[in-house]
Design an enzyme around this catalytic site. Structure first.
Site, short mmCIF file in Angstrom:
data_model
loop_
_atom_site.label_atom_id
_atom_site.label_comp_id
_atom_site.label_asym_id
_atom_site.label_seq_id
_atom_site.Cartn_x
_atom_site.Cartn_y
_atom_site.Cartn_z
N HIS A 48 -48.36 20.46 109.01
CA HIS A 48 -48.16 20.77 107.60
C HIS A 48 -47.02 21.75 107.35
O HIS A 48 -46.66 21.99 106.20
CB HIS A 48 -49.47 21.27 106.97
CG HIS A 48 -50.45 20.17 106.74
ND1 HIS A 48 -50.76 19.69 105.49
CD2 HIS A 48 -51.17 19.41 107.61
CE1 HIS A 48 -51.63 18.71 105.59
NE2 HIS A 48 -51.89 18.51 106.87
N ASP A 79 -46.03 17.70 104.28
CA ASP A 79 -47.12 18.03 103.39
C ASP A 79 -48.20 16.94 103.45
O ASP A 79 -47.89 15.76 103.65
CB ASP A 79 -46.57 18.15 101.96
CG ASP A 79 -47.65 18.51 100.96
OD1 ASP A 79 -48.24 19.59 101.10
OD2 ASP A 79 -47.91 17.69 100.07
#
Length: 93
Positions: free
Chosen positions: A66, A70
């Site tokens: 992440h 995303d």
């Protein structure tokens, strides 16, 4: 050395009879796709006279770092992957 310079890995354990698993990302890669084996399943189908149909399915799991990918972007990618794996002819369009 074999993982240096990569950004995405595909790990296939389906050939060993594994239906699903979660693969661990090899830094500095951004994602790894875990591919399970194909299985025949019975699915409901109201359009069919019998009320069901058989389909070959497989499970995949996408793990992403992440810091670089995303979760929402990973979801968009996995949805596109599903669309193309279910209908490979779309890759030609």
């Amino acid at each position: 050395e074999e993982f240096q310079g990569g950004t995405f890995t595909v790990s296939n354990m389906g050939m060993f009879g594994v239906s699903n698993f979660t693969a661990i990302i090899n830094p500095p890669q951004a994602c790894i796709l875990a591919v399970g084996g194909a299985k025949k399943k019975i699915l409901p189908d109201e359009a069919n006279d019998r009320g069901f149909r058989t389909a070959t399915t497989m499970e995949v799991t996408l793990s992403s770092d992440h810091r670089s990918v995303d979760g929402a972007l990973a979801a968009v990618w996995i949805n596109a992957f599903q669309k193309y794996i279910e209908n490979p002819a779309k890759l030609l369009l």
